[in-house]
Design an enzyme around this catalytic site. Sequence first.
Site, mmCIF file in Angstrom:
data_model
loop_
_atom_site.group_PDB
_atom_site.id
_atom_site.type_symbol
_atom_site.label_atom_id
_atom_site.label_comp_id
_atom_site.label_asym_id
_atom_site.label_seq_id
_atom_site.Cartn_x
_atom_site.Cartn_y
_atom_site.Cartn_z
ATOM 1 N N ASP A 640 0.824 -1.124 0.212
ATOM 2 C CA ASP A 640 0.053 0.277 -0.223
ATOM 3 C C ASP A 640 1.021 0.688 -0.104
ATOM 4 O O ASP A 640 0.967 1.592 1.261
ATOM 5 C CB ASP A 640 -0.924 -0.078 1.265
ATOM 6 N N LYS A 703 -7.213 3.552 -3.470
ATOM 7 C CA LYS A 703 -6.953 3.226 -1.849
ATOM 8 C C LYS A 703 -7.860 5.171 -1.631
ATOM 9 O O LYS A 703 -6.924 5.792 -1.941
ATOM 10 C CB LYS A 703 -6.205 2.918 -0.994
ATOM 11 N N LYS A 739 -10.656 -0.202 -2.704
ATOM 12 C CA LYS A 739 -9.948 0.114 -1.268
ATOM 13 C C LYS A 739 -10.819 1.371 -0.175
ATOM 14 O O LYS A 739 -9.443 2.456 -0.646
ATOM 15 C CB LYS A 739 -9.093 -0.264 -0.960
#
Length: 803
Positions: A640, A703, A739
């Site tokens: 991430d 995300k 996400k």
Amino acid sequence: MVCARFRQDWFADGGGACKEQRSTGGGTENRLETGCGDVWGTPAFSSPQPPHSNPRGRPRAPSSHTEQEPGPPPQRTRRRPPGQPLPLAAPAAISGPTELPRRHFPRRRRQQQQQQQHRGRRSVAGPRGPAPRRRLPPRPPRCLHPPRCCCCRLLLLLLQPPAAAMAMRQTPLTCSGHTRPVVDLAFSGVTPYGYFLISACKDGKPMLRQGDTGDWIGTFLGHKGAVWGATLNKDATKAATAAADFTAKVWDAVSGDELITLAHKHIVKSVDFTQDSNYLLTGGQDKLLRIYDLSKPEAEPDVVSGHTSGIKKALWSSDDKQILSADDKTVRLWDRSTMTEVKALNVAMSVSSMEYVPEGQILVITYGKTIAFHSAETLEQIKSFEAPATINSASLHPEKECLVAGGEDFKLYKYDYNTGEELESYKGHFGPIHCVRFSPDGELYASGSEDGTLRLWQTTVGKTYGLWKCVVPEEENAEAAKARTSLPGTAEEEIELGWISKVYVNQPAVVRHAEQIQKWRTVKGNWQAAWLLKAVTCIDLTTLSGDDTPSNVHRMCFKAKHPIREDLLKAMDMHDKGITVAAVCVYPARVADAVNSLKAAGCNIPVASVAAGFPSGQTPLETKLAEIKLAVQYGAREIDIVISRSLVLSGQWESLYEEIRQCREACGEAHMKTILATGELGSLANVYKASMIAMMAGSDFIKTSTGKEVENATLPVGVVMMRAIKEFYWQTGNKVGFKPAGGIRTAKEAITWLMLVKDELGVEWLKPELFRLGASSLLEDIEKQIFHHVTGSYALQHDLAMA
């Protein structure tokens, strides 16, 4: 007005009252229509029993007799309608004789006898001997199966024209929001922000929308009666409305503020701006035309009298030098300078609508079933068309190619302006159509109806425009398909700034859509339990605290393998389904601890690691790349990364693309999730642009947040990011995951996100490969809800073991 300034942000795909639609060659929207039936276009038989068969169902052999045998007449069959083509070939499934016995065609037999009698009126066996019988050409075999069988469909496919030559289905965009009939529509001119559409409705709440998508921008609040007319000035900075509360109002179309209220003595039906927006023309039930100087609203208006009944429509014409007005059965032309009537046109029935087309000085009038075109300068008739039903409104294409009309039969009719030929007719509304208008660019037209909705229709069906997307099948255009499916992030792929250069986000519409999502009814009972278990399988169980230790990580990994108590799963018969979380997420220093713990537990849950200067991103690029490589070396299968927000805020899209691309290369085979930190990007437009850049650079997921910002995952941000994912998928064919992370703590919030993903992206995105929930405390609340579902009581603190 319910909206703030809409010009600052505009989302090209919309986000309000309309659903985006796609035009495909066989899908649900704008798809090719294919017929289904028997070969001749009508049912092959008048009864289920096929010809050439006896009552027992066995085939009857062809007869060799030339005369008709005694017995009951055979069952009549339907003949092929004249002009229908014959099938190219009979498939193997079709059986039967190639030439039918003549006794099955008594009608043809009688025709032959009449022809023979006409030739010299001699008998069949006359003095010259028996008359020669004309042998008819073999009739193609008929299908021995009921209509719409497989062989008939095969013949239909053989007889159909190529797909490219077939008409595509018209799929309108439906714009809801009004609660009463929509009675008037008006478009603005084309502005740097596109063009806009205003609607007048009997609910007293005129609405402003983006013209090409139908997205709701705002509602003008202030009238106390039905609004009968509405218009926008050329540059969409002002709006005017006419209402049954005896007033006409002028509005600021940017802020929604009421600027001027013009009192009348009766109901006002029509309003129209001059081209410079300095004067407003009104007309209504008091039979008077009024011209207001908007720079001097307190001054008395100029009044024009002469109508004998209530005015239905009043328009400026001839560069604002003349006025056109219509009452019950009369259309009048007025000279503005002298305020006198120039000419009057009487029609047979009550005028239902009137439209002025500046290009060509054409006046479009509808009354009864007639659509008439007159010269706006002399009122001389140019041509007229008759429709099959009573017409309430008609509109002419800006280039005078075609016209559309709608009326009492719920249908819209499209005619060729030059020939008067009906090109299309279709239904979409659930009530009579009161108004239709072409957009200023002619690419679409809008209709308003008694059912309280507006609908936008494509002028050229299948063309990519606004929310309509036309996807060309790969086999029809190999080069276009290759361009669409080229993978972003490769060495030969370049950044496509054209995708983000003209992006505007309609912030009020996005916020309104998010508010509607929160009002959706939540699921209950077994359905709720099923949704919650689905949410568990999509969770990235996370610990990103400064006091993380190997023991904390070990406990979290055990919880990741057993997210729900075993007895609760057995009670729901889900204990053998292998329910685990999607991944565990830790800092790079704890990756090795998580890998060892999961390996010892005997499960294959991937380990995700934050990297690239998490959470601020304020580290040099070399340090970010080194951190990513180190996390992958420790065993992380998902990375991430966090972007540099300063690159977004300063508009350095090429630098942002290059940074994410290098991070993608450093990840190697590991999946990369790009954290946008949307709470610090400044606007929804930046969120959309950053999402597109991240996907172009090769991100597997985008995300929302790090969880450390003041504002984390919100529904408006989710809507914008999902629309970006959808657009990227349409352009490239690549599916990118989504996400949301940060601030998702309750089971209800998790279900809301799942429902939003299902609504925006579809069921195929509801799997861990394409959807994740980043959360640290969400699993606790989900397990409590499942405990309550199974036992009927709420869990105490010691009932559920938490990691």
